[in-house]
Design an enzyme around this catalytic site. Sequence first.
Site, PDB file in Angstrom:
ATOM      1  CG  ASP A   9      96.646-119.425-161.257  1.00 55.67           C
ATOM      2  OD1 ASP A   9      97.356-119.864-160.329  1.00 55.67           O
ATOM      3  OD2 ASP A   9      97.106-118.763-162.217  1.00 55.67           O
ATOM      4  CG  HIS A  10      96.948-123.521-163.556  1.00 56.66           C
ATOM      5  ND1 HIS A  10      96.222-122.424-163.974  1.00 56.66           N
ATOM      6  CD2 HIS A  10      98.144-123.473-164.208  1.00 56.66           C
ATOM      7  CE1 HIS A  10      96.936-121.751-164.867  1.00 56.66           C
ATOM      8  NE2 HIS A  10      98.104-122.363-165.016  1.00 56.66           N
ATOM      9  CB  CYS A  66      98.450-116.597-159.627  1.00 51.98           C
ATOM     10  SG  CYS A  66      99.217-114.973-159.623  1.00 51.98           S
ATOM     11  N   GLY A  67     100.978-117.921-159.979  1.00 54.45           N
ATOM     12  CA  GLY A  67     102.395-118.232-160.146  1.00 54.45           C
ATOM     13  C   GLY A  67     103.286-117.190-159.504  1.00 54.45           C
ATOM     14  CB  THR A  68     104.183-113.885-160.368  1.00 54.20           C
ATOM     15  OG1 THR A  68     102.974-113.367-160.963  1.00 54.20           O
ATOM     16  CG2 THR A  68     105.009-114.604-161.417  1.00 54.20           C
ATOM     17  N   GLY A  71      99.391-111.261-161.366  1.00 53.07           N
ATOM     18  CA  GLY A  71      98.113-111.234-162.089  1.00 53.07           C
ATOM     19  C   GLY A  71      96.937-111.142-161.136  1.00 53.07           C
ATOM     20  CG  HIS A  99     102.750 -97.476-143.496  1.00 52.16           C
ATOM     21  ND1 HIS A  99     103.841 -96.713-143.868  1.00 52.16           N
ATOM     22  CD2 HIS A  99     102.849 -97.617-142.151  1.00 52.16           C
ATOM     23  CE1 HIS A  99     104.557 -96.402-142.793  1.00 52.16           C
ATOM     24  NE2 HIS A  99     103.989 -96.950-141.740  1.00 52.16           N
ATOM     25  NE  ARG A 110     104.399-121.235-162.252  1.00 58.17           N
ATOM     26  CZ  ARG A 110     103.637-121.018-163.337  1.00 58.17           C
ATOM     27  NH1 ARG A 110     103.655-119.840-163.953  1.00 58.17           N
ATOM     28  NH2 ARG A 110     102.866-121.979-163.804  1.00 58.17           N
ATOM     29  NE  ARG A 133     102.812 -90.829-141.323  1.00 66.85           N
ATOM     30  CZ  ARG A 133     103.161 -91.555-140.265  1.00 66.85           C
ATOM     31  NH1 ARG A 133     102.471 -91.442-139.129  1.00 66.85           N
ATOM     32  NH2 ARG A 133     104.176 -92.396-140.327  1.00 66.85           N
ATOM     33  CG  HIS A 134      99.597 -94.589-142.365  1.00 66.54           C
ATOM     34  ND1 HIS A 134     100.655 -94.356-143.213  1.00 66.54           N
ATOM     35  CD2 HIS A 134     100.112 -94.630-141.109  1.00 66.54           C
ATOM     36  CE1 HIS A 134     101.764 -94.266-142.508  1.00 66.54           C
ATOM     37  NE2 HIS A 134     101.470 -94.426-141.226  1.00 66.54           N
ATOM     38  NE  ARG A 137     100.346 -89.873-146.272  1.00 68.76           N
ATOM     39  CZ  ARG A 137     101.355 -89.831-145.393  1.00 68.76           C
ATOM     40  NH1 ARG A 137     101.794 -90.953-144.855  1.00 68.76           N
ATOM     41  NH2 ARG A 137     101.920 -88.697-145.075  1.00 68.76           N
TER      42      ARG A 137
HETATM   43  C1  RB5 Z   1      99.923-119.010-165.045  1.00 74.48           C
HETATM   44  O1  RB5 Z   1     100.829-119.613-165.888  1.00 74.48           O
HETATM   45  C2  RB5 Z   1     100.471-117.680-164.565  1.00 74.48           C
HETATM   46  O2  RB5 Z   1     100.526-116.767-165.612  1.00 74.48           O
HETATM   47  C3  RB5 Z   1      99.629-117.114-163.446  1.00 74.48           C
HETATM   48  O3  RB5 Z   1      99.560-118.046-162.418  1.00 74.48           O
HETATM   49  C4  RB5 Z   1     100.139-115.849-162.789  1.00 74.48           C
HETATM   50  O4  RB5 Z   1     101.465-115.987-162.397  1.00 74.48           O
HETATM   51  C5  RB5 Z   1      99.878-114.600-163.483  1.00 74.48           C
HETATM   52  O5  RB5 Z   1     100.215-113.508-162.980  1.00 74.48           O
END
Ligand code: RB5
Length: 143
Positions: A9-10, A66-68, A71, A99, A110, A133-134, A137
Amino acid sequence: MTKIIIGSDHAGFDLKSKIIDFLKEKGYEVCDTGTYNKNSCDYPVIAHNVATQIAQNKECKGILICGTGIGMSIAANKVKGIRAAVVSDTCSAKMSRMHNNANILCLGERIVGEELAKDIVEIWLSSEFLGERHSRRVEMIED
Ligand code: RB5
């Protein structure tokens, strides 16, 4: 060599551009599914696009940013056959392949810096699933 289908994403756009350059330097074929600018967009759309392509092309691997990374992973894991792992360290990168047979790597622009992200990508792509074994699972997850 494995084809990589990548999307962001952005909030992951800048890191995606750097990872694409890195992958091409390493000789990988890369399919960039967007986003193609930093205008705000919805990560579930990108995640679903990449995840459905990976589910249909088992020889390919996916990268979602994405940012984290969170999502993207939540959305991608809704698609049957997808095992998307959010990774922000090299040990988890290796273990998610060995695994869990992860077929999509999720990164947070970020959260991880460029150099760490490149190390994670390199280790993730060079680590192999251990099977045995993996496999049982992982099959339980599919069922
Ligand atoms: C966008 O602001 C942010 O929410 C998205 O990139 C992401 O980190 C969501 O999990």
